[in-house]
Design an enzyme around this catalytic site. Structure first.
Site, PDB file in Angstrom:
ATOM      1  N   TRP A  83      -4.231  -0.196 -10.927  1.00  0.00           N
ATOM      2  CA  TRP A  83      -4.390  -0.354  -9.468  1.00  0.00           C
ATOM      3  C   TRP A  83      -5.860  -0.636  -9.149  1.00  0.00           C
ATOM      4  O   TRP A  83      -6.747   0.036  -9.692  1.00  0.00           O
ATOM      5  CB  TRP A  83      -3.918   0.941  -8.785  1.00  0.00           C
TER       6      TRP A  83
ATOM      7  N   ASP B  45      -0.415   9.236 -12.481  1.00  0.00           N
ATOM      8  CA  ASP B  45      -0.377   8.855 -11.073  1.00  0.00           C
ATOM      9  C   ASP B  45       1.044   8.402 -10.760  1.00  0.00           C
ATOM     10  O   ASP B  45       1.510   7.389 -11.285  1.00  0.00           O
ATOM     11  CB  ASP B  45      -1.387   7.710 -10.842  1.00  0.00           C
TER      12      ASP B  45
ATOM     13  N   LYS C   2       4.726   5.716   0.115  1.00  0.00           N
ATOM     14  CA  LYS C   2       5.776   4.713  -0.101  1.00  0.00           C
ATOM     15  C   LYS C   2       7.161   5.314   0.064  1.00  0.00           C
ATOM     16  O   LYS C   2       7.987   4.799   0.787  1.00  0.00           O
ATOM     17  CB  LYS C   2       5.657   4.107  -1.505  1.00  0.00           C
TER      18      LYS C   2
HETATM   19  C1  LMR Z   1      -1.428  -1.188  -2.913  1.00  0.00           C
HETATM   20  O1  LMR Z   1      -1.656  -1.119  -4.125  1.00  0.00           O
HETATM   21  O2  LMR Z   1      -1.282  -2.268  -2.316  1.00  0.00           O
HETATM   22  C2  LMR Z   1      -1.305   0.074  -2.111  1.00  0.00           C
HETATM   23  O3  LMR Z   1      -1.401   1.175  -2.951  1.00  0.00           O
HETATM   24  C3  LMR Z   1      -2.247   0.126  -0.979  1.00  0.00           C
HETATM   25  C4  LMR Z   1      -3.671   0.345  -1.405  1.00  0.00           C
HETATM   26  O4  LMR Z   1      -4.272   1.275  -0.883  1.00  0.00           O
HETATM   27  O5  LMR Z   1      -4.192  -0.401  -2.229  1.00  0.00           O
END
Ligand code: LMR
Length: 393
Positions: A127, A208, A243
Protein backbone atom coordinates in the site's frame (compact mmCIF):
# COMPACT_ATOMS: atom_id res chain seq x y z
CA UNK A 1 10.77 28.76 10.29
CA UNK A 2 8.39 27.47 7.63
CA UNK A 3 10.42 29.06 4.83
CA UNK A 4 12.89 26.18 5.26
CA UNK A 5 10.29 23.72 3.99
CA UNK A 6 10.09 22.59 0.36
CA UNK A 7 6.87 21.41 -1.32
CA UNK A 8 5.92 17.75 -1.04
CA UNK A 9 4.24 15.99 -3.97
CA UNK A 10 0.60 15.09 -3.32
CA UNK A 11 -0.17 11.53 -2.20
CA UNK A 12 -0.45 9.30 -5.30
CA UNK A 13 -3.83 7.86 -4.26
CA UNK A 14 -5.52 10.79 -2.52
CA UNK A 15 -4.70 13.27 -5.31
CA UNK A 16 -6.85 11.20 -7.69
CA UNK A 17 -9.99 12.12 -5.68
CA UNK A 18 -9.65 15.82 -6.57
CA UNK A 19 -8.42 15.20 -10.11
CA UNK A 20 -11.41 13.00 -10.89
CA UNK A 21 -13.82 15.47 -9.27
CA UNK A 22 -12.45 18.37 -11.31
CA UNK A 23 -12.65 16.49 -14.62
CA UNK A 24 -15.72 17.75 -16.50
CA UNK A 25 -15.95 14.85 -18.97
CA UNK A 26 -19.27 12.98 -18.64
CA UNK A 27 -17.71 9.62 -19.44
CA UNK A 28 -14.96 9.85 -16.75
CA UNK A 29 -14.36 6.75 -14.60
CA UNK A 30 -12.90 6.64 -11.10
CA UNK A 31 -10.80 3.53 -10.43
CA UNK A 32 -8.59 5.39 -7.94
CA UNK A 33 -9.05 5.62 -4.18
CA UNK A 34 -10.22 2.51 -2.36
CA UNK A 35 -13.87 3.15 -1.58
CA UNK A 36 -16.74 0.83 -2.39
CA UNK A 37 -19.11 1.97 -5.15
CA UNK A 38 -22.47 0.51 -6.01
CA UNK A 39 -23.76 -0.21 -9.54
CA UNK A 40 -24.62 3.51 -9.93
CA UNK A 41 -21.15 4.63 -8.91
CA UNK A 42 -22.20 5.88 -5.45
CA UNK A 43 -20.61 5.15 -2.07
CA UNK A 44 -23.76 4.83 0.04
CA UNK A 45 -23.93 4.64 3.82
CA UNK A 46 -24.76 1.03 4.72
CA UNK A 47 -28.36 0.55 5.93
CA UNK A 48 -27.10 -1.19 9.08
CA UNK A 49 -24.88 1.84 9.76
CA UNK A 50 -27.75 4.31 9.25
CA UNK A 51 -29.89 2.34 11.71
CA UNK A 52 -27.12 2.19 14.30
CA UNK A 53 -26.55 5.93 13.88
CA UNK A 54 -30.25 6.59 14.42
CA UNK A 55 -30.15 4.43 17.53
CA UNK A 56 -27.19 6.44 18.80
CA UNK A 57 -28.97 9.75 18.19
CA UNK A 58 -31.98 8.45 20.09
CA UNK A 59 -30.19 6.86 23.03
CA UNK A 60 -26.77 8.46 23.53
CA UNK A 61 -26.83 10.65 26.61
CA UNK A 62 -23.30 12.06 26.76
CA UNK A 63 -20.39 13.12 24.60
CA UNK A 64 -18.00 13.15 27.53
CA UNK A 65 -14.43 11.88 27.10
CA UNK A 66 -13.63 8.22 26.68
CA UNK A 67 -10.20 6.89 27.68
CA UNK A 68 -7.25 6.50 25.31
CA UNK A 69 -8.29 2.92 24.56
CA UNK A 70 -11.61 4.13 23.14
CA UNK A 71 -14.76 2.06 23.42
CA UNK A 72 -14.12 -1.19 25.31
CA UNK A 73 -17.17 -2.86 23.77
CA UNK A 74 -15.85 -2.01 20.31
CA UNK A 75 -12.38 -3.33 21.16
CA UNK A 76 -13.82 -6.64 22.38
CA UNK A 77 -16.07 -6.99 19.33
CA UNK A 78 -13.24 -6.33 16.87
CA UNK A 79 -10.99 -8.73 18.77
CA UNK A 80 -13.67 -11.39 18.24
CA UNK A 81 -14.00 -10.51 14.55
CA UNK A 82 -10.24 -10.90 14.05
CA UNK A 83 -9.44 -13.89 16.26
CA UNK A 84 -12.72 -15.82 16.36
CA UNK A 85 -12.73 -18.46 19.10
CA UNK A 86 -9.23 -17.48 20.26
CA UNK A 87 -10.36 -13.91 21.05
CA UNK A 88 -10.70 -14.60 24.78
CA UNK A 89 -6.95 -15.19 25.10
CA UNK A 90 -5.36 -12.96 27.74
CA UNK A 91 -2.33 -12.60 25.44
CA UNK A 92 -4.27 -10.13 23.26
CA UNK A 93 -4.83 -6.48 23.99
CA UNK A 94 -6.84 -4.40 21.52
CA UNK A 95 -6.90 -0.62 21.28
CA UNK A 96 -9.34 1.46 19.18
CA UNK A 97 -7.54 3.73 16.72
CA UNK A 98 -8.38 6.44 14.16
CA UNK A 99 -8.67 4.10 11.15
CA UNK A 100 -6.18 1.55 9.94
CA UNK A 101 -3.55 4.25 9.43
CA UNK A 102 -3.86 5.23 13.08
CA UNK A 103 -3.47 1.56 14.01
CA UNK A 104 -0.28 1.32 11.96
CA UNK A 105 1.15 4.47 13.48
CA UNK A 106 0.39 3.38 17.06
CA UNK A 107 1.95 0.01 16.24
CA UNK A 108 5.02 1.72 14.74
CA UNK A 109 5.55 3.97 17.77
CA UNK A 110 5.10 1.08 20.18
CA UNK A 111 7.50 -1.16 18.25
CA UNK A 112 10.14 1.58 18.40
CA UNK A 113 9.66 2.00 22.14
CA UNK A 114 10.22 -1.73 22.59
CA UNK A 115 12.95 -2.06 20.00
CA UNK A 116 14.74 1.15 18.91
CA UNK A 117 16.12 0.71 15.39
CA UNK A 118 13.60 -2.02 14.54
CA UNK A 119 13.66 -3.43 11.00
CA UNK A 120 10.49 -4.34 9.14
CA UNK A 121 10.23 -6.28 5.88
CA UNK A 122 7.53 -5.00 3.52
CA UNK A 123 6.25 -6.50 0.29
CA UNK A 124 7.10 -4.99 -3.09
CA UNK A 125 4.67 -3.57 -3.87
CA UNK A 126 2.66 -2.61 -0.82
CA UNK A 127 0.00 0.00 0.00
CA UNK A 128 1.34 3.43 -1.00
CA UNK A 129 1.18 4.73 2.55
CA UNK A 130 2.87 1.82 4.35
CA UNK A 131 6.38 2.96 3.57
CA UNK A 132 5.99 6.69 4.35
CA UNK A 133 3.86 6.03 7.43
CA UNK A 134 6.10 3.41 9.03
CA UNK A 135 9.29 4.98 7.68
CA UNK A 136 8.41 8.41 9.14
CA UNK A 137 7.75 6.73 12.48
CA UNK A 138 11.42 5.70 12.31
CA UNK A 139 11.25 2.01 11.44
CA UNK A 140 13.99 0.75 9.15
CA UNK A 141 12.29 -0.80 6.12
CA UNK A 142 13.53 -3.57 3.88
CA UNK A 143 11.68 -5.00 0.91
CA UNK A 144 10.79 -8.51 -0.14
CA UNK A 145 9.57 -9.36 -3.67
CA UNK A 146 5.87 -10.22 -3.75
CA UNK A 147 4.34 -9.73 -7.19
CA UNK A 148 5.69 -10.39 -10.64
CA UNK A 149 4.24 -7.82 -13.06
CA UNK A 150 5.39 -9.87 -16.09
CA UNK A 151 3.44 -13.00 -15.22
CA UNK A 152 0.86 -11.26 -12.99
CA UNK A 153 1.39 -13.82 -10.27
CA UNK A 154 3.04 -14.08 -6.87
CA UNK A 155 6.82 -14.03 -6.58
CA UNK A 156 6.50 -16.56 -3.79
CA UNK A 157 9.85 -18.33 -4.17
CA UNK A 158 11.67 -14.99 -4.36
CA UNK A 159 9.75 -13.74 -1.33
CA UNK A 160 10.79 -16.73 0.75
CA UNK A 161 14.41 -16.47 -0.46
CA UNK A 162 14.57 -12.78 0.49
CA UNK A 163 13.16 -13.46 3.94
CA UNK A 164 15.98 -15.91 4.60
CA UNK A 165 18.09 -12.75 5.00
CA UNK A 166 15.93 -11.44 7.85
CA UNK A 167 17.41 -11.46 11.34
CA UNK A 168 15.74 -12.88 14.44
CA UNK A 169 13.46 -10.19 15.89
CA UNK A 170 12.84 -8.44 12.55
CA UNK A 171 9.23 -7.57 11.83
CA UNK A 172 7.43 -8.91 8.77
CA UNK A 173 4.55 -6.89 7.34
CA UNK A 174 1.94 -9.14 5.72
CA UNK A 175 -1.47 -8.30 4.29
CA UNK A 176 -4.11 -10.44 6.03
CA UNK A 177 -6.26 -10.61 2.88
CA UNK A 178 -7.06 -8.62 -0.28
CA UNK A 179 -3.47 -7.49 -0.82
CA UNK A 180 -3.34 -3.77 -1.57
CA UNK A 181 -2.43 -2.98 -4.37
CA UNK A 182 -2.27 -6.31 -6.23
CA UNK A 183 -5.28 -8.25 -4.87
CA UNK A 184 -3.10 -11.38 -5.07
CA UNK A 185 -3.23 -13.27 -1.77
CA UNK A 186 -1.23 -16.09 -0.24
CA UNK A 187 -2.88 -19.51 -0.55
CA UNK A 188 -3.40 -21.66 2.56
CA UNK A 189 -0.29 -23.69 1.63
CA UNK A 190 1.74 -20.50 1.26
CA UNK A 191 0.51 -19.14 4.61
CA UNK A 192 1.67 -22.40 6.21
CA UNK A 193 5.11 -22.04 4.63
CA UNK A 194 5.31 -18.41 5.76
CA UNK A 195 4.33 -19.44 9.29
CA UNK A 196 7.09 -22.09 9.30
CA UNK A 197 9.61 -19.50 8.17
CA UNK A 198 8.41 -16.96 10.76
CA UNK A 199 8.83 -19.56 13.52
CA UNK A 200 12.21 -20.79 12.30
CA UNK A 201 13.65 -17.29 11.77
CA UNK A 202 12.00 -15.88 14.93
CA UNK A 203 10.34 -13.04 13.07
CA UNK A 204 7.50 -10.90 14.44
CA UNK A 205 4.54 -10.63 12.05
CA UNK A 206 2.66 -7.36 11.67
CA UNK A 207 -0.48 -8.25 9.77
CA UNK A 208 -2.49 -5.45 8.22
CA UNK A 209 -6.05 -6.65 7.73
CA UNK A 210 -7.81 -3.59 6.38
CA UNK A 211 -10.22 -5.53 4.15
CA UNK A 212 -11.56 -8.34 6.35
CA UNK A 213 -14.77 -9.62 4.75
CA UNK A 214 -13.96 -8.30 1.28
CA UNK A 215 -12.12 -11.47 0.17
CA UNK A 216 -13.99 -14.73 0.86
CA UNK A 217 -15.73 -14.16 4.21
CA UNK A 218 -14.84 -12.78 7.64
CA UNK A 219 -13.38 -16.04 9.00
CA UNK A 220 -11.55 -17.23 5.87
CA UNK A 221 -10.02 -13.77 5.44
CA UNK A 222 -8.59 -14.01 8.97
CA UNK A 223 -6.94 -17.38 8.30
CA UNK A 224 -3.38 -16.01 8.18
CA UNK A 225 -3.83 -13.89 11.31
CA UNK A 226 -5.22 -16.81 13.29
CA UNK A 227 -2.54 -19.17 12.02
CA UNK A 228 0.28 -16.85 13.09
CA UNK A 229 -1.42 -16.07 16.39
CA UNK A 230 -1.27 -19.78 17.16
CA UNK A 231 2.31 -20.14 15.92
CA UNK A 232 4.43 -17.42 17.50
CA UNK A 233 4.54 -15.54 20.82
CA UNK A 234 4.28 -12.01 19.41
CA UNK A 235 2.08 -10.65 16.62
CA UNK A 236 0.75 -7.19 15.80
CA UNK A 237 -2.52 -6.88 13.87
CA UNK A 238 -3.86 -3.65 12.41
CA UNK A 239 -7.53 -3.52 11.46
CA UNK A 240 -9.78 -1.06 9.68
CA UNK A 241 -13.55 -0.60 9.59
CA UNK A 242 -13.29 1.88 6.72
CA UNK A 243 -14.13 -0.69 4.07
CA UNK A 244 -16.14 -3.50 5.66
CA UNK A 245 -18.44 -1.03 7.46
CA UNK A 246 -18.03 1.75 4.87
CA UNK A 247 -17.05 4.18 7.65
CA UNK A 248 -14.18 5.77 5.73
CA UNK A 249 -14.38 9.34 7.02
CA UNK A 250 -15.35 8.39 10.56
CA UNK A 251 -11.89 6.89 11.10
CA UNK A 252 -12.53 3.59 12.82
CA UNK A 253 -9.79 1.03 13.31
CA UNK A 254 -7.98 -1.03 15.90
CA UNK A 255 -4.60 -2.43 16.74
CA UNK A 256 -4.41 -5.84 18.41
CA UNK A 257 -1.15 -6.56 20.21
CA UNK A 258 -0.31 -10.16 21.02
CA UNK A 259 2.22 -10.85 23.75
CA UNK A 260 3.81 -14.08 25.00
CA UNK A 261 1.74 -14.01 28.20
CA UNK A 262 -0.86 -12.03 30.14
CA UNK A 263 1.68 -10.16 32.31
CA UNK A 264 3.51 -8.80 29.29
CA UNK A 265 0.17 -8.04 27.63
CA UNK A 266 -0.69 -5.75 30.59
CA UNK A 267 2.54 -3.83 30.19
CA UNK A 268 2.07 -3.62 26.42
CA UNK A 269 -1.40 -2.19 26.91
CA UNK A 270 -0.12 0.48 29.31
CA UNK A 271 2.58 1.47 26.83
CA UNK A 272 0.13 1.54 23.90
CA UNK A 273 -2.19 3.82 25.88
CA UNK A 274 0.74 6.12 26.64
CA UNK A 275 1.61 6.21 22.91
CA UNK A 276 -1.99 7.19 22.14
CA UNK A 277 -2.08 9.85 24.87
CA UNK A 278 1.02 11.53 23.47
CA UNK A 279 -0.15 11.41 19.83
CA UNK A 280 -3.89 12.18 19.73
CA UNK A 281 -5.02 11.45 23.30
CA UNK A 282 -8.33 9.72 22.56
CA UNK A 283 -9.73 8.19 19.36
CA UNK A 284 -12.91 9.57 17.73
CA UNK A 285 -15.99 7.82 19.09
CA UNK A 286 -18.86 7.98 16.63
CA UNK A 287 -17.85 5.33 14.10
CA UNK A 288 -16.69 2.89 16.75
CA UNK A 289 -19.99 3.31 18.62
CA UNK A 290 -21.79 2.46 15.37
CA UNK A 291 -19.71 -0.69 14.90
CA UNK A 292 -20.25 -1.72 18.54
CA UNK A 293 -23.99 -1.40 18.12
CA UNK A 294 -24.08 -3.36 14.85
CA UNK A 295 -22.00 -6.21 16.22
CA UNK A 296 -23.99 -6.39 19.47
CA UNK A 297 -27.48 -6.39 17.94
CA UNK A 298 -28.44 -9.68 16.24
CA UNK A 299 -30.68 -8.07 13.59
CA UNK A 300 -28.24 -5.30 12.70
CA UNK A 301 -25.39 -7.77 12.59
CA UNK A 302 -27.30 -10.02 10.19
CA UNK A 303 -28.15 -7.01 8.02
CA UNK A 304 -24.52 -5.90 7.98
CA UNK A 305 -23.32 -9.40 7.04
CA UNK A 306 -25.75 -9.42 4.12
CA UNK A 307 -24.55 -5.99 3.00
CA UNK A 308 -20.95 -7.13 3.27
CA UNK A 309 -21.71 -10.21 1.14
CA UNK A 310 -23.40 -7.99 -1.43
CA UNK A 311 -20.36 -5.69 -1.65
CA UNK A 312 -18.08 -8.72 -2.02
CA UNK A 313 -20.23 -10.19 -4.78
CA UNK A 314 -20.30 -6.92 -6.68
CA UNK A 315 -16.50 -6.75 -6.71
CA UNK A 316 -16.33 -10.32 -7.97
CA UNK A 317 -18.94 -9.68 -10.67
CA UNK A 318 -17.19 -6.55 -11.90
CA UNK A 319 -13.88 -8.42 -12.22
CA UNK A 320 -15.57 -11.04 -14.44
CA UNK A 321 -17.41 -8.40 -16.45
CA UNK A 322 -14.23 -6.45 -17.20
CA UNK A 323 -12.28 -9.58 -18.13
CA UNK A 324 -15.08 -10.68 -20.49
CA UNK A 325 -15.22 -7.26 -22.18
CA UNK A 326 -11.45 -7.10 -22.51
CA UNK A 327 -11.49 -10.51 -24.16
CA UNK A 328 -13.81 -9.07 -26.80
CA UNK A 329 -11.94 -5.86 -27.52
CA UNK A 330 -8.32 -7.00 -26.90
CA UNK A 331 -8.32 -10.74 -27.70
CA UNK A 332 -4.52 -10.87 -28.02
CA UNK A 333 -3.99 -9.77 -24.41
CA UNK A 334 -4.38 -11.93 -21.33
CA UNK A 335 -6.19 -10.19 -18.46
CA UNK A 336 -7.27 -13.40 -16.74
CA UNK A 337 -5.23 -12.54 -13.62
CA UNK A 338 -7.91 -9.95 -12.76
CA UNK A 339 -10.27 -12.80 -11.91
CA UNK A 340 -7.64 -14.51 -9.77
CA UNK A 341 -7.36 -11.53 -7.42
CA UNK A 342 -9.65 -10.64 -4.56
CA UNK A 343 -10.91 -7.65 -2.65
CA UNK A 344 -11.03 -4.18 -4.05
CA UNK A 345 -7.87 -3.99 -6.08
CA UNK A 346 -5.71 -5.55 -8.74
CA UNK A 347 -3.11 -4.41 -11.19
CA UNK A 348 -4.47 -3.80 -14.65
CA UNK A 349 -1.04 -4.61 -16.03
CA UNK A 350 -0.24 -1.53 -18.11
CA UNK A 351 2.71 0.87 -17.91
CA UNK A 352 2.73 4.27 -16.15
CA UNK A 353 2.74 5.89 -19.63
CA UNK A 354 -0.38 3.97 -20.57
CA UNK A 355 -1.97 4.99 -17.27
CA UNK A 356 -1.15 8.63 -18.04
CA UNK A 357 -2.89 8.28 -21.43
CA UNK A 358 -5.95 6.68 -19.86
CA UNK A 359 -6.22 9.64 -17.50
CA UNK A 360 -5.48 12.36 -20.05
CA UNK A 361 -7.23 11.03 -23.15
CA UNK A 362 -10.08 9.05 -21.58
CA UNK A 363 -10.74 10.49 -18.12
CA UNK A 364 -10.09 7.09 -16.53
CA UNK A 365 -8.43 7.61 -13.17
CA UNK A 366 -6.18 4.96 -11.64
CA UNK A 367 -2.93 4.88 -9.66
CA UNK A 368 0.17 5.02 -11.86
CA UNK A 369 1.19 1.51 -10.78
CA UNK A 370 -1.96 0.51 -12.78
CA UNK A 371 -3.80 -0.43 -9.58
CA UNK A 372 -7.53 -0.32 -10.20
CA UNK A 373 -10.38 -0.25 -7.72
CA UNK A 374 -12.77 -2.72 -9.33
CA UNK A 375 -15.73 -1.01 -7.64
CA UNK A 376 -15.34 1.81 -10.17
CA UNK A 377 -16.52 -0.59 -12.90
CA UNK A 378 -20.25 -0.55 -13.72
CA UNK A 379 -22.46 -2.18 -16.35
CA UNK A 380 -22.80 1.29 -17.81
CA UNK A 381 -19.10 2.12 -18.16
CA UNK A 382 -17.47 -1.26 -18.79
CA UNK A 383 -17.66 -1.04 -22.60
CA UNK A 384 -16.04 2.40 -22.61
CA UNK A 385 -13.50 1.24 -20.06
CA UNK A 386 -12.50 -1.89 -22.00
CA UNK A 387 -12.27 0.00 -25.31
CA UNK A 388 -10.18 2.70 -23.66
CA UNK A 389 -7.81 0.14 -22.20
CA UNK A 390 -7.54 -1.56 -25.60
CA UNK A 391 -6.75 1.79 -27.20
CA UNK A 392 -3.61 2.26 -25.13
CA UNK A 393 -2.25 -1.30 -25.44
C1 LMR B 1 -6.54 3.02 -0.75
O1 LMR B 1 -5.56 2.27 -0.75
O2 LMR B 1 -6.98 3.56 -1.78
C2 LMR B 1 -7.26 3.30 0.54
O3 LMR B 1 -6.69 2.55 1.56
C3 LMR B 1 -7.33 4.74 0.85
C4 LMR B 1 -6.01 5.32 1.27
O4 LMR B 1 -5.98 5.93 2.33
O5 LMR B 1 -5.02 5.19 0.55
Amino acid sequence: MFETLTPKPADAILKLIGEHQNDTREEKVDLGVGVFRDRDGNTPILKSVKKAEQWLVDTQTSKSYMGSRGDAVFCDAIQKLIFGDAASSDRITTIQTPGGSGALRVAGELILRAKPGATMWVSTPTWNNHVPLLGQAGIRLREYPYYDTDSNSLHFGEMMDALEHADAGDLLLLHGCCHNPTGMDLSVEQWLLVADLVVRKELIPLIDIAYQGFGKDLDTDAYGVRLLFGSVPEVVVTHSCSKNFGLYRDRVGAVALISPNADIAEVVRSQALSVVRTMYSIPPDHGAAVVSRILADADLRAEWLAELAEMRQRMKDMRSLLVAKLKEVAPDHDFSHIERTSGMFCYLGVSPEQVARLIKDRGIYLVDSSRINVCGITEANVQYLAESIASVL
